[in-house]
Write a protein that holds these residues in place. Structure first.
Motif, PDB file in Angstrom:
ATOM      1  N   ALA A  64     -14.206 -93.345 -89.088  1.00  0.00           N
ATOM      2  CA  ALA A  64     -14.037 -93.928 -87.751  1.00  0.00           C
ATOM      3  C   ALA A  64     -13.442 -92.912 -86.781  1.00  0.00           C
ATOM      4  N   PRO A  65     -13.768 -93.025 -85.498  1.00  0.00           N
ATOM      5  CA  PRO A  65     -13.180 -92.132 -84.498  1.00  0.00           C
ATOM      6  C   PRO A  65     -11.760 -92.543 -84.138  1.00  0.00           C
ATOM      7  N   HIS A  66     -10.853 -92.271 -85.042  1.00  0.00           N
ATOM      8  CA  HIS A  66      -9.432 -92.537 -84.778  1.00  0.00           C
ATOM      9  C   HIS A  66      -8.655 -91.334 -85.295  1.00  0.00           C
TER      10      HIS A  66
ATOM     11  N   ARG B 120      -5.118 -94.282 -78.428  1.00  0.00           N
ATOM     12  CA  ARG B 120      -6.449 -94.862 -78.270  1.00  0.00           C
ATOM     13  C   ARG B 120      -7.403 -94.232 -79.278  1.00  0.00           C
ATOM     14  N   HIS B 121      -8.525 -94.872 -79.486  1.00  0.00           N
ATOM     15  CA  HIS B 121      -9.508 -94.354 -80.430  1.00  0.00           C
ATOM     16  C   HIS B 121     -10.244 -93.159 -79.830  1.00  0.00           C
TER      17      HIS B 121
ATOM     18  N   HIS C 290      -6.024 -88.737 -86.509  1.00  0.00           N
ATOM     19  CA  HIS C 290      -4.749 -88.665 -87.216  1.00  0.00           C
ATOM     20  C   HIS C 290      -4.460 -87.200 -87.531  1.00  0.00           C
TER      21      HIS C 290
ATOM     22  N   GLU D 237      -0.755 -90.324 -84.940  1.00  0.00           N
ATOM     23  CA  GLU D 237      -2.064 -90.805 -84.505  1.00  0.00           C
ATOM     24  C   GLU D 237      -2.054 -91.047 -83.012  1.00  0.00           C
TER      25      GLU D 237
END
Length: 109
Positions: free
Chosen positions: A60-62, A15-16, A64, A12
């Motif tokens: 969510a904007p994260h 940062r987002h 992976h 990941e």
């Protein structure tokens, strides 16, 4: 709790962000370097010939990126292989040992 086959690694971003398009040039360079080292490490530790990569940009904007060792069993390939319920082919201690083996192989590259 999500389950996956032993040897699966999830990378990941720090940062987002939603996807590769939101990475800075420095982030994409570092990310590419990590991927370049991680794929051979997963192969070496798990004994597979292929590592599937999966990134889904949901919720969510994260970001992976999943590295899934493709075991040479059964007839499933590609999306069908990724869609199956992962076999719980390892105990917790075996999964932890696999994690250590992947880390060691990664650090050697």
């Amino acid at each position: 709790m999500q389950s996956s086959s032993a040897g699966t690694v999830i990378l990941e971003t720090k940062r987002h962000l939603l996807d590769f398009g939101e990475m800075t040039p420095a982030e994409i360079a570092e990310f590419g370097s990590v991927v370049h080292r991680l794929v051979p490490a997963v192969k070496a530790a798990t004994g597979v010939q292929r590592v599937y990569l999966l990134a889904l940009m949901e919720r969510a904007p994260h970001f992976h990126l999943w590295f899934v060792p493709k075991k040479d069993v059964g007839e499933l390939r590609g999306v069908a292989y990724m869609a199956q319920t992962p076999p719980l082919s390892a105990s917790q201690s075996e999964a932890e040992a696999m994690s250590r083996a992947i880390r060691a192989a990664f650090e050697r590259t």
